[in-house]
Design a protein around this motif. Structure first.
Motif, PDB file in Angstrom:
ATOM      1  N   LEU A  83      -7.443  -1.386   3.742  1.00 59.05           N
ATOM      2  CA  LEU A  83      -8.414  -0.387   3.292  1.00 59.05           C
ATOM      3  C   LEU A  83      -7.735   0.913   2.877  1.00 59.05           C
ATOM      4  CD1 LEU A  83     -11.389  -0.850   5.787  1.00 59.05           C
ATOM      5  CD2 LEU A  83     -11.380  -1.273   3.330  1.00 59.05           C
ATOM      6  N   ALA A  84      -6.701   1.318   3.608  1.00 61.03           N
ATOM      7  CA  ALA A  84      -5.974   2.541   3.265  1.00 61.03           C
ATOM      8  C   ALA A  84      -5.292   2.406   1.909  1.00 61.03           C
ATOM      9  CB  ALA A  84      -4.956   2.871   4.352  1.00 61.03           C
ATOM     10  N   VAL A  85      -4.684   1.261   1.651  1.00 54.66           N
ATOM     11  CA  VAL A  85      -4.017   1.045   0.363  1.00 54.66           C
ATOM     12  C   VAL A  85      -5.039   1.034  -0.766  1.00 54.66           C
ATOM     13  CG1 VAL A  85      -2.718  -0.635  -1.006  1.00 54.66           C
ATOM     14  CG2 VAL A  85      -2.030  -0.145   1.332  1.00 54.66           C
ATOM     15  N   PHE A  86      -6.130   0.288  -0.584  1.00 55.18           N
ATOM     16  CA  PHE A  86      -7.151   0.231  -1.628  1.00 55.18           C
ATOM     17  C   PHE A  86      -7.803   1.595  -1.855  1.00 55.18           C
ATOM     18  CE2 PHE A  86      -7.750  -4.567  -0.861  1.00 55.18           C
ATOM     19  CZ  PHE A  86      -6.846  -4.868  -1.859  1.00 55.18           C
ATOM     20  N   THR A  87      -7.977   2.387  -0.810  1.00 54.05           N
ATOM     21  CA  THR A  87      -8.535   3.734  -0.962  1.00 54.05           C
ATOM     22  C   THR A  87      -7.571   4.635  -1.722  1.00 54.05           C
ATOM     23  OG1 THR A  87      -9.822   3.470   1.062  1.00 54.05           O
ATOM     24  CG2 THR A  87      -9.476   5.722   0.269  1.00 54.05           C
ATOM     25  N   ALA A  88      -6.289   4.537  -1.434  1.00 56.09           N
ATOM     26  CA  ALA A  88      -5.295   5.325  -2.173  1.00 56.09           C
ATOM     27  C   ALA A  88      -5.293   4.950  -3.653  1.00 56.09           C
ATOM     28  CB  ALA A  88      -3.913   5.122  -1.568  1.00 56.09           C
ATOM     29  N   ILE A  89      -5.386   3.664  -3.924  1.00 58.22           N
ATOM     30  CA  ILE A  89      -5.455   3.209  -5.314  1.00 58.22           C
ATOM     31  C   ILE A  89      -6.711   3.756  -5.980  1.00 58.22           C
ATOM     32  CG2 ILE A  89      -5.778   1.160  -6.764  1.00 58.22           C
ATOM     33  CD1 ILE A  89      -3.944  -0.327  -4.760  1.00 58.22           C
ATOM     34  N   ASP A  90      -7.842   3.723  -5.273  1.00 59.04           N
ATOM     35  CA  ASP A  90      -9.094   4.241  -5.829  1.00 59.04           C
ATOM     36  C   ASP A  90      -9.020   5.735  -6.102  1.00 59.04           C
ATOM     37  OD1 ASP A  90     -10.495   1.889  -6.083  1.00 59.04           O
ATOM     38  OD2 ASP A  90     -11.525   2.076  -4.149  1.00 59.04           O
TER      39      ASP A  90
END
Length: 161
Positions: A83-90
């Motif tokens: 979730l942290a990686v996907f949030t950073a990408i977002d």
């Protein structure tokens, strides 16, 4: 997080553009036969409808979080790290989309006085498709970051679909 609805405004509007595109293409195809002479505006209208349909369709893809991604490394992480990686990408993606909103606005202003070749409207109507789509996409990304939008973050969900 709310469950994902089956229909959305973006999907509905993209579908309406698709139906209009189909009708215009049928007029164009039958206009090339001896049945009747086709109007000259159908080719340009078909291109414009295609662009609007595709741009609004991108917003629908963002709503369902079903864009293509290379996730084989990220999916080996635990859920919180994923979730942290996907949030950073977002967050990075949101910055790019907001920049595209600004570029779209400047393009609309710059082309407002240009008239289309065969349609009785400004060229800005065509370029507004990108502007409108980027606003819709930014809304969906912001909602996903805030935790009130749909996020497809589990490897099990992707395999089941």
């Amino acid at each position: 997080m709310k469950p994902l609805r089956k229909y959305s405004p973006e999907g509905t509007v993209a579908s309406v553009f698709f139906i209009a595109l189909f009708v215009v293409l049928m007029i164009q195809i039958f206009g090339r036969t001896p049945l009747f002479t086709g109007p000259v505006w159908t080719e340009e209208a078909a291109r414009w409808l295609w662009v609007w349909m595709a741009m609004i369709g991108i917003a629908e893809v963002e709503r369902t979080d079903s864009q293509l991604r290379m996730g084989f490394l990220v999916e080996t992480l635990r859920r919180r790290a994923r979730l942290a990686v996907f949030t950073a990408i977002d967050i990075v993606y949101l910055g790019i989309v907001l920049d595209l909103v600004w570029i779209g606005w400047k393009t609309i202003v710059r082309t407002w006085s240009n008239e289309a070749v065969t349609l009785p409207v400004s060229d800005a109507v065509l370029y507004a498709s990108g502007f409108v789509a980027m606003i819709l996409i930014a809304n969906r990304i912001f909602r996903r970051i805030a935790g009130i939008g749909y996020r497809n973050d589990s490897a099990e969900t992707e395999v089941a679909q």
